[in-house]
Design a protein around this motif. Structure first.
Motif, PDB file in Angstrom:
ATOM      1  N   GLU A 142      -2.214 100.164 117.989  1.00 56.76           N
ATOM      2  CA  GLU A 142      -2.892  98.918 118.727  1.00 56.76           C
ATOM      3  C   GLU A 142      -2.535  98.641 120.170  1.00 56.76           C
ATOM      4  O   GLU A 142      -0.801  98.105 120.197  1.00 56.76           O
ATOM      5  CB  GLU A 142      -2.975  98.008 117.863  1.00 56.76           C
ATOM      6  CG  GLU A 142      -3.996  96.743 118.218  1.00 56.76           C
ATOM      7  CD  GLU A 142      -5.626  96.897 118.307  1.00 56.76           C
ATOM      8  OE1 GLU A 142      -6.361  97.968 118.052  1.00 56.76           O
ATOM      9  OE2 GLU A 142      -6.305  96.303 118.734  1.00 56.76           O
ATOM     10  N   ASN A 199      -5.365  90.801 124.439  1.00 57.51           N
ATOM     11  CA  ASN A 199      -5.919  90.639 123.036  1.00 57.51           C
ATOM     12  C   ASN A 199      -6.231  92.135 122.094  1.00 57.51           C
ATOM     13  O   ASN A 199      -7.591  92.157 122.065  1.00 57.51           O
ATOM     14  CB  ASN A 199      -6.907  89.385 123.241  1.00 57.51           C
ATOM     15  CG  ASN A 199      -6.908  89.117 121.730  1.00 57.51           C
ATOM     16  OD1 ASN A 199      -6.181  89.386 120.310  1.00 57.51           O
ATOM     17  ND2 ASN A 199      -7.960  88.530 121.568  1.00 57.51           N
ATOM     18  N   GLY A 200      -5.836  93.135 122.736  1.00 56.27           N
ATOM     19  CA  GLY A 200      -6.458  94.410 122.080  1.00 56.27           C
ATOM     20  C   GLY A 200      -7.846  94.517 122.863  1.00 56.27           C
ATOM     21  O   GLY A 200      -8.468  96.078 122.896  1.00 56.27           O
ATOM     22  N   ILE A 201      -8.542  93.764 124.104  1.00 57.71           N
ATOM     23  CA  ILE A 201      -9.263  94.071 124.235  1.00 57.71           C
ATOM     24  C   ILE A 201      -9.245  94.361 126.202  1.00 57.71           C
ATOM     25  O   ILE A 201      -8.943  93.789 126.661  1.00 57.71           O
ATOM     26  CB  ILE A 201     -10.501  92.780 124.486  1.00 57.71           C
ATOM     27  CG1 ILE A 201     -10.795  93.182 123.143  1.00 57.71           C
ATOM     28  CG2 ILE A 201     -11.725  92.781 125.145  1.00 57.71           C
ATOM     29  CD1 ILE A 201     -11.528  91.421 122.234  1.00 57.71           C
ATOM     30  N   PRO A 202      -9.779  96.099 126.536  1.00 57.97           N
ATOM     31  CA  PRO A 202     -10.124  96.293 127.753  1.00 57.97           C
ATOM     32  C   PRO A 202     -11.219  95.886 128.657  1.00 57.97           C
ATOM     33  O   PRO A 202     -12.327  95.880 127.988  1.00 57.97           O
ATOM     34  CB  PRO A 202      -9.378  97.991 128.054  1.00 57.97           C
ATOM     35  CG  PRO A 202     -10.234  98.615 126.631  1.00 57.97           C
ATOM     36  CD  PRO A 202     -10.278  96.968 125.416  1.00 57.97           C
ATOM     37  N   ASN A 203     -10.717  94.946 129.413  1.00 62.98           N
ATOM     38  CA  ASN A 203     -11.095  94.506 130.838  1.00 62.98           C
ATOM     39  C   ASN A 203     -12.017  96.069 131.898  1.00 62.98           C
ATOM     40  O   ASN A 203     -11.083  95.928 133.357  1.00 62.98           O
ATOM     41  CB  ASN A 203     -10.863  93.363 131.464  1.00 62.98           C
ATOM     42  CG  ASN A 203     -12.051  92.662 132.048  1.00 62.98           C
ATOM     43  OD1 ASN A 203     -13.238  93.481 132.707  1.00 62.98           O
ATOM     44  ND2 ASN A 203     -11.907  91.277 132.725  1.00 62.98           N
ATOM     45  N   MET A 204     -13.004  96.556 131.150  1.00 61.12           N
ATOM     46  CA  MET A 204     -13.878  97.697 132.209  1.00 61.12           C
ATOM     47  C   MET A 204     -14.695  96.748 133.457  1.00 61.12           C
ATOM     48  O   MET A 204     -15.631  97.038 134.047  1.00 61.12           O
ATOM     49  CB  MET A 204     -13.995  98.381 130.830  1.00 61.12           C
ATOM     50  CG  MET A 204     -12.930  98.992 130.113  1.00 61.12           C
ATOM     51  SD  MET A 204     -11.690  99.797 130.978  1.00 61.12           S
ATOM     52  CE  MET A 204     -12.082 101.307 132.264  1.00 61.12           C
ATOM     53  N   LEU A 234      -5.799 106.842 115.857  1.00 64.63           N
ATOM     54  CA  LEU A 234      -5.760 105.209 114.712  1.00 64.63           C
ATOM     55  C   LEU A 234      -4.637 104.424 114.322  1.00 64.63           C
ATOM     56  O   LEU A 234      -5.272 103.198 114.278  1.00 64.63           O
ATOM     57  CB  LEU A 234      -6.804 106.149 113.812  1.00 64.63           C
ATOM     58  CG  LEU A 234      -7.690 107.350 114.216  1.00 64.63           C
ATOM     59  CD1 LEU A 234      -8.041 107.813 113.068  1.00 64.63           C
ATOM     60  CD2 LEU A 234      -8.731 106.527 115.201  1.00 64.63           C
ATOM     61  N   MET A 251      -7.290  97.655 121.589  1.00 63.45           N
ATOM     62  CA  MET A 251      -7.418  98.885 121.721  1.00 63.45           C
ATOM     63  C   MET A 251      -6.424 100.198 120.686  1.00 63.45           C
ATOM     64  O   MET A 251      -5.232  99.944 121.226  1.00 63.45           O
ATOM     65  CB  MET A 251      -7.452  99.658 123.248  1.00 63.45           C
ATOM     66  CG  MET A 251      -7.873 100.840 123.733  1.00 63.45           C
ATOM     67  SD  MET A 251      -7.937 101.347 125.520  1.00 63.45           S
ATOM     68  CE  MET A 251      -6.469 101.426 125.281  1.00 63.45           C
ATOM     69  N   LYS A 252      -7.162 100.974 120.794  1.00 60.80           N
ATOM     70  CA  LYS A 252      -6.547 102.514 119.864  1.00 60.80           C
ATOM     71  C   LYS A 252      -6.444 103.459 120.764  1.00 60.80           C
ATOM     72  O   LYS A 252      -7.403 103.655 122.200  1.00 60.80           O
ATOM     73  CB  LYS A 252      -8.052 102.538 118.357  1.00 60.80           C
ATOM     74  CG  LYS A 252      -7.014 101.876 117.541  1.00 60.80           C
ATOM     75  CD  LYS A 252      -6.215 101.419 116.747  1.00 60.80           C
ATOM     76  CE  LYS A 252      -6.520 100.638 115.712  1.00 60.80           C
ATOM     77  NZ  LYS A 252      -7.036  99.589 115.190  1.00 60.80           N
ATOM     78  N   LEU A 274      -7.412 106.049 120.400  1.00 64.62           N
ATOM     79  CA  LEU A 274      -8.493 106.909 120.462  1.00 64.62           C
ATOM     80  C   LEU A 274      -9.736 106.478 122.007  1.00 64.62           C
ATOM     81  O   LEU A 274     -10.234 107.428 122.684  1.00 64.62           O
ATOM     82  CB  LEU A 274      -9.496 107.075 119.658  1.00 64.62           C
ATOM     83  CG  LEU A 274     -10.517 108.452 119.334  1.00 64.62           C
ATOM     84  CD1 LEU A 274     -10.354 109.631 119.347  1.00 64.62           C
ATOM     85  CD2 LEU A 274     -11.239 107.691 117.369  1.00 64.62           C
ATOM     86  N   THR A 275     -10.050 105.575 121.499  1.00 67.00           N
ATOM     87  CA  THR A 275     -10.767 104.742 122.802  1.00 67.00           C
ATOM     88  C   THR A 275     -10.340 105.308 124.425  1.00 67.00           C
ATOM     89  O   THR A 275     -11.088 105.740 124.885  1.00 67.00           O
ATOM     90  CB  THR A 275     -10.695 103.605 122.605  1.00 67.00           C
ATOM     91  OG1 THR A 275     -11.025 102.453 121.459  1.00 67.00           O
ATOM     92  CG2 THR A 275     -11.706 102.896 123.206  1.00 67.00           C
TER      93      THR A 275
END
Ligand SMILES: C[S@@+](CC[C@H](N)C(=O)[O-])C[C@H]1O[C@@H](n2cnc3c(N)ncnc32)[C@H](O)[C@@H]1O
Lengths: 124, 354
Positions: free
Chosen positions: A93, A112-117, A90, A1-2, A4-5
């Motif tokens: 990460e 793994n860079g992926i937010p779990n919402m 940007l 996740m950057k 910016l996200t």
């Protein structure tokens, strides 16, 4: 996740949460990937940034020199600020960590860079 | 350095800057287009043949079942005939499989020229968990490609795909929009799909931010300039639930069971539930998920935002367009394609006249 996200994520979807923004940010593992500086992109993204979240993001990764307030008119031509934002938003990460609801302290893991919402049915 | 001393390398550089390169590329593209279209129709034909085989195989398996039953009654001569049938079908299958193989590999080469993102890193095991790119996927990519100049002109800052699955649609777009290297987002309710999307983005050297999320429930309102969705669109009468949702019961040993009273399929395994969620659109013409997005559109899109939505005719697109009109959205059908039993189409949805 950057980061910016991070600016765009909220926990407003949780039952009874009023604002859910900005989320608390807890970074366990991060990496830096340099990308080409595109001033126009940052200029255009500026009005969509919430400065309270940007300050939290900058603090979490130890990026200094961001003003307390943002003045949109002068900032668009402030190349130094645009470059700093480019790096913060940007190039950093978040690989592992979590986002935390400011009102309920519900934790959203980042793996793994992926937010779990995702929320359970009883939370919405 | 005098002119005569310009090395080959320098010339190549000049060539890259040269406007004739654009012309050449255009010429090449117009050369390739008919070939690609030709190939495309061939591949489609082969796919039909493959379906035919599948049907034959189904017949075969029922024949075999019959035979096994009969064999138990010791009727060997009929069994011999069936065996011959089986061999005949088998050799047909081999031939057609070979044809399919060569056609898909040549399509692969050509599609690389057209810059369809590569997704060869995804394996059949991945497709046990993630929606495999299919005709609907490619129609959506074709629609975006067809509309590319208008997309480029509108300069979307944030582009987001809901339900990115394998990730090839958003990666394709990130590849096409060469002037832009950031601002591409993908969300999926299936964690495995999120990982697949990320892998596809990396394999294609594009930046796609991936979030595991139900719709855009955790995304700030009115942020998306360009929204894309290939939703679960297949009308299904029954609802779906995991076994954990219900009291444990004796029948749970089965992988799946159907509760007539509740008209619900209970699935034991969460991954299987995710796979079903990737296509099952529920009742209401298969629009359960689609309607959720439409209802939230005013919160999702940024001012002047545009939404590309894939549908099938069964979803009743005219009704959807009327509904959109009632809350102030224009829509046009920009592409459609008939495949097998499905008539697929893509709607472009927007507030202001473009
Ligand atoms: C038909 S597949 C499309 C996959 C991919 N975009 C493609 O075109 O090949 C639909 C996708 O939507 C996802 N999905 C279904 N319901 C969702 C929801 N409520 N929120 C986010 N994603 C969802 C599924 O997991 C699946 O990956």
């Amino acid at each position: 996740m950057k980061l910016l996200t991070y600016n765009f994520l909220t926990s407003k979807c949780i039952k009874k949460v009023k604002v859910g923004y900005p989320l608390k940010l807890n970074i366990m593992e991060q990496k830096v990937e340099s990308t080409n500086f595109n001033p126009e992109f940052i200029q255009r993204v500026l009005p969509r940034l919430d400065w309270s979240a940007i300050k939290i993001a900058a603090d979490s990764v130890g990026c200094q020199g961001f003003p307390d307030e943002i003045n949109l008119e002068t900032s668009t031509n402030d190349t130094e600020l645009l470059q700093k934002l480019h790096h913060l938003l940007l190039e950093i990460e978040v690989v592992t960590g979590s986002l935390i609801c400011p009102e309920t302290n519900r934790i959203f893991p980042i793996t793994n860079g992926i937010p779990n919402m995702l929320l359970n049915e009883d939370e919405v | 350095m005098s002119d005569s001393e310009i090395s080959d390398e320098d010339n190549t550089e000049n060539f890259i800057e040269n406007p004739t390169r654009e012309l050449l590329a255009e010429g090449l593209l117009s050369l390739f287009t008919p070939i690609v279209e030709n190939l495309d129709s061939k591949v489609k034909q082969t796919v039909l043949v493959q379906l035919n085989i599948n049907a034959q195989l189904d017949i075969l398996s029922s024949v075999i079942k019959d035979q096994i039953n009969k064999q138990n009654k010791q009727d060997t001569s009929e069994f011999d005939i069936a065996l011959r049938n089986l061999n005949a079908i088998k050799s047909k299958v081999t031939v057609i499989t070979n044809v399919l193989h060569s056609s898909s590999s040549s399509k692969f080469i050509v599609s690389n020229i057209m810059e369809t993102p590569s997704y060869s890193h995804l394996t059949s095991n991945d497709y046990n968990h993630v929606y495999e790119p299919a005709e609907d996927t490619f129609l959506l990519i074709d629609a975006l490609e067809q509309d590319l100049s208008s997309i480029q002109a509108s300069k979307p800052l944030l582009t987001l795909e809901i339900g990115s699955g394998s990730g090839i649609v958003i990666s394709a777009l990130a590849k096409y929009l060469t002037h832009q290297t950031h601002g591409f987002y993908a969300v999926d309710i299936n964690n495995y799909a999120c990982n697949a999307t990320k892998r596809t983005a990396i394999a294609n050297n594009v930046n796609v931010e991936t979030i595991n999320m139900d719709m855009l429930t955790a995304f700030k309102y009115n942020s998306i300039d360009l929204l894309i969705f290939n939703p679960p669109y297949v009308p299904t009468s029954t609802s779906l639930s995991t076994c954990e949702d219900k009291e444990p019961r004796a029948t749970v040993e089965q992988e799946k069971f159907y509760d007539i009273e509740a008209d619900t399929i209970f699935v034991k395994d969460n991954q299987e539930k995710m796979l079903i969620k990737s296509w099952a659109g529920g009742d209401d013409d298969g629009c359960q998920v689609i309607n959720r997005v439409l209802g939230e559109l005013d919160n999702i899109l940024a001012p002047n935002g545009v939404f590309y939505l894939l549908l099938i005719k069964d979803n009743n697109p005219e009704k959807i367009r009327k509904r959109l009109k009632s809350f102030g959205y224009n829509s046009i059908q920009i592409i459609d394609r008939k495949i097998r039993g499905e008539h697929l189409l893509v709607l472009k949805i927007f507030k202001n006249l473009l």
